[in-house]
Design an enzyme around this catalytic site. Structure first.
Site, PDB file in Angstrom:
ATOM      1  N   CYS A   1      10.169  -0.103  17.750  1.00 38.45           N
ATOM      2  CA  CYS A   1       8.784   0.206  17.784  1.00 38.45           C
ATOM      3  C   CYS A   1       7.841   1.459  16.863  1.00 38.45           C
ATOM      4  CB  CYS A   1       8.060   0.594  18.972  1.00 38.45           C
ATOM      5  SG  CYS A   1       8.047   2.608  19.304  1.00 38.45           S
TER       6      CYS A   1
ATOM      7  N   CYS B   1       9.037   4.663  15.666  1.00 37.66           N
ATOM      8  CA  CYS B   1      10.395   4.697  14.796  1.00 37.66           C
ATOM      9  C   CYS B   1       9.802   4.938  13.953  1.00 37.66           C
ATOM     10  CB  CYS B   1      11.133   3.496  15.504  1.00 37.66           C
ATOM     11  SG  CYS B   1      11.167   3.686  17.454  1.00 37.66           S
TER      12      CYS B   1
ATOM     13  N   ASP C   1     -13.338 -16.565 -14.346  1.00 41.53           N
ATOM     14  CA  ASP C   1     -13.118 -16.605 -16.224  1.00 41.53           C
ATOM     15  C   ASP C   1     -13.178 -17.980 -16.652  1.00 41.53           C
ATOM     16  OD1 ASP C   1     -12.330 -15.615 -18.778  1.00 41.53           O
ATOM     17  OD2 ASP C   1     -10.233 -16.635 -18.050  1.00 41.53           O
TER      18      ASP C   1
ATOM     19  N   ASP D   1      -6.674 -15.636 -15.834  1.00 35.42           N
ATOM     20  CA  ASP D   1      -5.478 -16.283 -15.871  1.00 35.42           C
ATOM     21  C   ASP D   1      -5.213 -15.435 -17.715  1.00 35.42           C
ATOM     22  OD1 ASP D   1      -7.043 -17.607 -17.866  1.00 35.42           O
ATOM     23  OD2 ASP D   1      -5.399 -18.998 -18.342  1.00 35.42           O
TER      24      ASP D   1
ATOM     25  N   ASP E   1      -8.315 -11.110 -18.915  1.00 38.73           N
ATOM     26  CA  ASP E   1      -9.175 -10.461 -17.258  1.00 38.73           C
ATOM     27  C   ASP E   1      -7.652  -8.984 -16.693  1.00 38.73           C
ATOM     28  OD1 ASP E   1     -10.222 -12.990 -18.268  1.00 38.73           O
ATOM     29  OD2 ASP E   1      -8.702 -14.628 -17.483  1.00 38.73           O
TER      30      ASP E   1
END
Length: 741
Positions: A18, A21, A426, A636, A640
């Site tokens: 669970c 744990c 961008d 990209d 950036d």
């Protein structure tokens, strides 16, 4: 100063049942000196550990997990991770028999209880009930004692401890009544309560395991893409080698219909390649000599010879698997709140059970009812549903997103994206294709015809056929698209920074900038106004002139060529979809104002920032965050990266630089801006599931515990409700798999 980890491990963890744990394993690993982070994936039963010192060893990490009461071993390769996943599948498939045996032993007890409730004469002897219940309690239920004992030794509690305490109390009460019936004043025994609770908990864990296995289907699907062997060309001979033996630089033969075994560059051949399970793109992509291909993609009708650039852990597929695993293991911010609640939940439940016992026993004098009500409190309060509410939704959400080309690298990005108010784009390579194309070719002749423009294109393309300049390639590509037969150019010379000159047939041509034309004395008046308008829009203009045979006469203007970076086909719809979701859009570009404004006006973006330096992009993002709420940045390029890091959610195009992808929380595998709106949509749906799951998990406990304490729920019904709650939470999360872009 933040510590940067330089060592990483993935461990297989055994024995977790669970969320409590998982928290205990995480705490044990974090206590190892030098460990910076420890992320536990309960569904995969793995731990990802990062350390900042070289002194941390495999043995230290394994010992820490073992001391917490669990098993562990290091998964030191991609294949080991895949085998661990397959082993978990086998264990889940073979875990049905304890449930069947437990149900078979419990059934006579259930029938006896049902008969008693119905007023029928059907009764089992007490000793037969004991004989049926004991194997269930101490053989099939031994796992709860073992895990509960480990939790106690670690100074914490978990679901197993609650089940062990509750069923032991019911079993112990029944045993007392069996040996001392005259003291109890009742002939009824409660062996069925302990056995049915154990059976239902085992069933609930099995159903939960099956459901959790479905949440990891994305990783299983990606692992299934890995070919076991590759056909390597060695000294002109074909050799079938295990993929582990293939090295960078080896040439791999890929026949039609086969999966590509390695990442590489096509050395020879052309084909259509299906990369749908990697990029999410449904249509095959055309590939030719010089193009890159990704391992796991399916080759189409052509034969390909691929020069290997990456294998094993460095391949694109392996990195995607690791990123998805990491995203599924990381905790969303809302999960940290749940962990704090879970940490005090079990002790509080035990206290409530003790108060229930004393309240009914002391105040009412009915110790049988007191014990049964305390058992019901312990059983119904199992924290499984609470622990599973967030991670299961995150696992399904990241998995379904990956299938559609959206790679979410951490749970925080997935959770935060749902609240994004502004998306900053961008321009170059994000909303546009990122490379120049020829937009127009216009003759200077007054009565120019389409044939004149075609002749201009033929001359310019012939002159530049051997050039690698981006504008030259755009001209040549345009000529090839029109199937023009290029002529051989002679005496071709580059004029540094200005243009090119050479002979095409008998004509001496000059092609270049306005500055070159001015130096040559070319009269540009016929097209000068038109060129000024184009340049104001951010277009690039080149001029073509022809030398005259008469001495001292300036070359004659033939025409101009207009270049621009074209919009991606989905860019306009991408912006429109965001606007429909109530998200405003911004354009941030390093290009000139004319070019940026032209793109923004075509897409319907009102706010534009042009001529922006990389560090200024990050400052603009910070300003937007202060005024417009949560901000996502989509980019990209290397320039950036600061803005992607500054944004609340960074979204990178896979067609861009590695730096951009490493800085962002989400990567779009197709480089398609339309995926931005889809990423936000899957985030919203996932967050909605998290809130639904947490609501039902809390409501279940808030309603169930008082009812049990007041004696309105018996342990059997409490056990069934507990099992159903965990299963329903996971099943609700699995509904995310129905999402389609």
């Amino acid at each position: 100063m933040e510590i940067q980890p330089n060592n990483e491990w993935t461990l297989a963890i055994g024995g977790m049942t669970c969320a409590a744990c998982a928290n205990r394993v995480e705490k044990a690993l974090m206590n190892v000196p030098g460990v910076v982070t420890a992320e536990i994936n309960l569904a995969l039963e793995t731990a990802h550990v990062a350390a900042a010192v070289n002194k941390v060893t495999d043995e230290m990490l394994v010992a820490a997990v073992v001391s917490a009461g669990y098993q562990a071993h290091v998964l030191n390769s991609e294949r080991a991770r895949a085998e661990h996943l397959a082993e978990a599948d086998n264990l889940q498939a073979n875990s049905w028999w304890p449930i069947a045996v437990s149900a078979a032993l419990s059934m006579p007890l259930v029938l006896a209880m049902a008969a008693e409730w119905s007023g029928l004469e059907y009764r089992l002897s007490g000793w037969l009930q004991w004989a049926l219940a004991t194997p269930v309690q101490f053989w099939l239920g031994w796992r709860f004692y073992k895990a509960g004992w480990h939790a106690l030794k670690a100074g914490s509690g978990n679901m197993d401890l609650l089940v062990a305490l509750g069923t032991s109390a019911a079993y112990g009460l029944s045993l007392y009544l069996l040996f001392f019936p005259s003291h109890a004043g009742s002939h009824h025994l409660y062996f069925e309560s302990s056995t049915i609770v154990i059976t239902l908990v085992l069933l609930g864990k099995w159903l939960e395991g099956r459901a959790k296995a479905q949440t990891t289907q994305a990783i299983r699907a990606l692992n299934a893409l890995r070919p076991e062997q590759a056909c390597v060309i060695h000294e002109g001979q074909e050799q079938l080698l295990p993929i582990a033996n293939v090295k960078v630089g080896d040439v791999v033969l890929v026949r039609p219909g086969e999966r590509i075994a390695v990442d590489g560059r096509i050395q020879h051949g052309e084909s259509q390649v299906d990369e749908s399970l990697i990029t999410g793109e449904s249509l095959p992509a055309a590939k030719k000599t010089g193009d890159m291909v990704t391992g796991g993609a399916i080759n189409g009708e052509g034969v390909l010879y691929v020069s290997t650039t990456a294998v094993g852990a460095e391949s694109v597929l392996a990195r995607i698997v690791r990123l998805v695993e990491s995203a599924q293991a990381k905790k969303a911010p809302i999960q940290r709140l749940v962990d704090k609640v879970s940490a005090v939940f079990v002790p509080v439940v035990i206290l409530i059970a003790l108060l229930t016992l004393l309240g009914w026993g002391v105040a009412g004098g009915d110790w049988q009812a007191a014990i049964l009500n305390a058992v019901a409190v312990l059983v119904i309060a199992c924290p499984c549903a609470l622990g599973l509410a967030t991670p299961t939704a995150i696992m399904v959400g990241t998995g379904v997103a990956a299938r559609h080309g959206i790679l979410i690298k951490d749970a925080e990005a997935l959770e935060m994206a749902h609240a994004v108010k502004t998306v900053a784009f961008d321009k170059t390579g994000t909303l546009t294709e990122g490379h120049p194309v020829l937009l127009a070719c216009e003759s200077s002749a007054k009565d120019a015809s389409p044939q004149d423009s075609e002749q201009l294109l033929l001359l310019a393309a012939s002159l530049q056929a051997g050039s690698e300049h981006p504008l030259a390639r755009a001209v040549v590509d345009a000529a090839k698209a029109r199937n023009l037969d290029l002529q051989a150019a002679q005496d071709v010379q580059a004029i540094s920074g200005k243009g090119i000159t050479g002979l095409v047939g008998t004509q001496k041509l000059y092609l270049g900038s306005a500055r070159l034309m001015e130096e040559l004395g070319v009269n540009l008046s016929a097209l000068k106004e038109q060129a000024a308008v184009l340049e104001a829009e951010g277009r690039s203009v080149s001029w073509l002139a022809q030398a005259r045979p008469i001495m001292n006469f300036a070359p004659k203007l033939l025409g101009l060529f207009t270049f621009g970076d074209t919009l991606k086909s989905t860019a306009k719809d991408a912006v429109a979809n965001l606007e429909r979701q109530g998200i405003s859009t911004v354009l941030i570009s390093g290009d000139n104002q004319g070019s940026a404004s032209s793109v923004a006006s075509q897409l319907g973006i009102a706010k534009v920032y042009a001529k922006v330096l990389p560090e200024e992009k990050a400052n603009i993002i910070m300003q937007l965050k202060q005024h417009d709420g949560l901000v996502a940045m989509v980019g990209d390029g290397l320039n950036d990266a600061p803005a992607l890091a500054a944004a609340d959610v960074g979204i990178a195009m896979s067609s861009g630089t590695d730096v951009a992808m490493h800085t962002s929380g989400i990567t779009l595998m197709r480089g398609d801006p339309a995926l931005v709106a889809q990423a936000i949509e899957i985030s919203r749906r996932t967050y909605r599931k998290i809130r639904q799951n947490l609501f039902w998990a809390f409501v279940y406990n808030v309603i169930g515990i008082p009812l049990a304490a007041l004696g309105l729920l018996n342990p059997v019904i409490a056990g069934a409700a507990m099992a159903l709650s965990s299963f329903s939470v996971v099943s609700n999360a699995l509904l995310l798999k129905l999402w389609r872009p």
